[in-house]
Design a protein around this motif. Structure first.
Motif, mmCIF file in Angstrom:
data_model
loop_
_atom_site.group_PDB
_atom_site.id
_atom_site.type_symbol
_atom_site.label_atom_id
_atom_site.label_comp_id
_atom_site.label_asym_id
_atom_site.label_seq_id
_atom_site.Cartn_x
_atom_site.Cartn_y
_atom_site.Cartn_z
ATOM 1 N N THR A 106 1.912 8.040 0.194
ATOM 2 C CA THR A 106 2.350 9.297 -0.414
ATOM 3 C C THR A 106 1.340 10.377 -0.082
ATOM 4 O OG1 THR A 106 1.143 8.900 -2.465
ATOM 5 C CG2 THR A 106 3.416 8.044 -2.339
ATOM 6 N N VAL A 107 1.743 11.627 -0.247
ATOM 7 C CA VAL A 107 0.830 12.735 0.033
ATOM 8 C C VAL A 107 -0.384 12.673 -0.890
ATOM 9 C CG1 VAL A 107 0.573 15.240 -0.009
ATOM 10 C CG2 VAL A 107 2.637 14.215 0.972
ATOM 11 N N GLU A 151 7.969 7.111 7.611
ATOM 12 C CA GLU A 151 7.496 7.015 8.988
ATOM 13 C C GLU A 151 6.043 6.551 9.073
ATOM 14 O OE1 GLU A 151 9.995 10.423 11.310
ATOM 15 O OE2 GLU A 151 8.613 11.136 9.747
ATOM 16 N N TYR A 152 5.436 6.316 7.946
ATOM 17 C CA TYR A 152 4.056 5.813 7.880
ATOM 18 C C TYR A 152 4.127 4.307 8.090
ATOM 19 C CZ TYR A 152 -0.801 5.816 6.048
ATOM 20 O OH TYR A 152 -2.165 5.716 5.877
ATOM 21 N N GLU A 153 4.197 3.889 9.341
ATOM 22 C CA GLU A 153 4.376 2.473 9.655
ATOM 23 C C GLU A 153 3.069 1.716 9.489
ATOM 24 O OE1 GLU A 153 6.058 1.964 13.497
ATOM 25 O OE2 GLU A 153 7.989 2.842 12.951
ATOM 26 N N GLY A 154 3.162 0.518 8.974
ATOM 27 C CA GLY A 154 1.980 -0.316 8.813
ATOM 28 C C GLY A 154 1.279 -0.042 7.498
ATOM 29 N N HIS A 196 4.142 16.493 8.820
ATOM 30 C CA HIS A 196 4.609 16.150 10.165
ATOM 31 C C HIS A 196 5.387 14.845 10.188
ATOM 32 C CE1 HIS A 196 0.970 18.631 11.776
ATOM 33 N NE2 HIS A 196 1.938 19.400 11.333
ATOM 34 N N ILE A 197 5.127 13.968 9.235
ATOM 35 C CA ILE A 197 5.877 12.727 9.103
ATOM 36 C C ILE A 197 6.296 12.562 7.647
ATOM 37 C CG2 ILE A 197 4.686 11.582 11.016
ATOM 38 C CD1 ILE A 197 3.125 9.950 8.903
ATOM 39 N N ALA A 198 7.340 11.794 7.445
ATOM 40 C CA ALA A 198 7.786 11.431 6.100
ATOM 41 C C ALA A 198 7.113 10.128 5.686
ATOM 42 C CB ALA A 198 9.299 11.265 6.083
ATOM 43 N N PRO A 199 7.043 9.846 4.389
ATOM 44 C CA PRO A 199 6.453 8.567 3.964
ATOM 45 C C PRO A 199 7.087 7.357 4.642
ATOM 46 C CG PRO A 199 6.702 10.011 2.074
ATOM 47 C CD PRO A 199 7.377 10.717 3.235
#
Length: 351
Positions: free
Chosen positions: A242-243, A230-233, A225-228
């Motif tokens: 990463t996955v 977009e993983y803010e913080g 649902h999000i890309a790496p």
């Protein structure tokens, strides 16, 4: 977003909306019908003295100029960097003024007023956590009858709009929680133990650990649902966004690791948590939507607009678009973008 038409003799500067949160500061600048947006992840509690610099960086990124009109809204006052909301409100205003070179922004209240910074300091509870009102006012101008669902990184706002008016029951965070208009679940930062008390493991229900092993960003990263990026913080364990690392974190939710659970089992846990987030928001939405017109559509914005769209489908409500010209970045930073638009509309009314 309607393109502002210049009126003879009426100067059209840029219009900047600032949304200062406890973990992210966002800015949006609207000028000549074009929107620029910046989002700067920053946890206020880690180093609150750096906030002015962060606001300055956001302003620089959107190309703010000295003659821009600037409005401020905030949620950072709830950070435990401050003992009282009053202290937090004053600190955020001080930081914004420092970033603006001493200029004082106008500040949004939960009633939709834009007041002076001096007034805001005197009425801190009325400006604390008012950012949802900015989004609601801008959407109401476009869709007078609708249910606004703004799912951000941390929370979900559910705001009924009727005849162009914001008909929310609550104004403070406390009252909005009680009314179902604020749900503390978000696309990125929610502790997974706050989403579900148990998850499916090997055809059984397994209670979860309440430790901060993983957050909702891990779930949505695993599910695509999000890309790496977009993983803010920061991640809970300080490892990569990463996955593979996200699966390691989610496995710890049930006190296991990737040698004890296979990929399919971990992904099933993630799928269940995603469904539970949607269910939580849906439950609140069913309370709030009773105050909307029978045919009122849903407007889905925020970093977690995906979740809002799923809720709309469960409610059997059609989806309508965010303001034209926002784009994906502005929709993810809805309060800042809306505040810039609100400034522009009110300036147009004055001209």
């Amino acid at each position: 977003m309607t393109r502002m038409q210049a009126t003879a003799g009426c100067h059209q500067p840029g219009f900047v909306g600032l949304d200062v949160g406890g973990v992210s500061t966002k800015a949006a600048r609207l000028r000549a019908g074009r929107m620029r947006v910046a989002s700067c992840p920053f946890e206020v509690w880690r180093d609150r003295q750096a906030l002015a610099a962060v606001i300055g960086a956001a302003l620089a990124e959107v190309g703010s100029e000295p003659d821009d009109e600037v409005a401020l809204t905030m949620t950072a006052e709830l950070s435990d960097a401050f003992r009282r909301k009053r202290e937090g409100v004053e600190f955020v205003i001080d930081s914004a003024e420092a970033a603006l070179g001493g200029r004082a922004p106008r500040v949004l209240t939960t009633a939709g007023e834009l007041v002076s910074s001096a007034t805001a300091r005197a009425r801190p509870i009325e400006v604390a956590a008012a950012n949802w009102m900015a989004t609601a006012l801008e959407i109401a101008a476009l869709h007078p009858d609708a249910l606004l669902i703004d799912v951000g990184s941390t929370t979900a706002d559910l705001i009924p709009l009727t005849d162009g008016r914001v008909t929310a029951v609550g104004r403070t965070d406390l009252d909005r929680l009680l009314a179902g208009e604020l749900v503390y679940t978000g696309m990125l930062r929610t502790n997974l133990a706050a989403i579900a008390r148990r998850v499916p493991v090997r055809r059984r229900w397994c209670p979860v650990s309440s430790e901060l092993f993983a957050i909702s960003a891990d779930v949505h990263l695993i599910l695509g649902h999000i890309a790496p990026s977009e993983y803010e913080g920061p991640t809970p364990d300080g490892r990569d966004a990463t996955v593979d690392c996200a699966r390691e974190r989610v496995a710890r939710l049930v006190c296991a690791d990737v040698e004890q659970l296979d990929i399919g089992e971990i992904d099933a846990i993630a799928g269940h948590l995603h469904a539970e987030q949607v269910r939580q928001i849906e439950t609140a939405a069913r309370r709030v939507v009773t105050r909307c017109a029978a045919d009122a559509p849903v407007v889905a914005v925020g970093a977690g607009a995906l979740l809002a769209r799923e809720v709309a489908a469960r409610l059997g409500r059609r989806l309508v678009a965010a303001p034209e010209g926002w784009g994906a970045a502005a929709a993810r930073a809805a309060p800042a973008a809306a505040l810039a638009g609100l400034l522009a509309r009110r300036a147009g009314a004055r001209c």
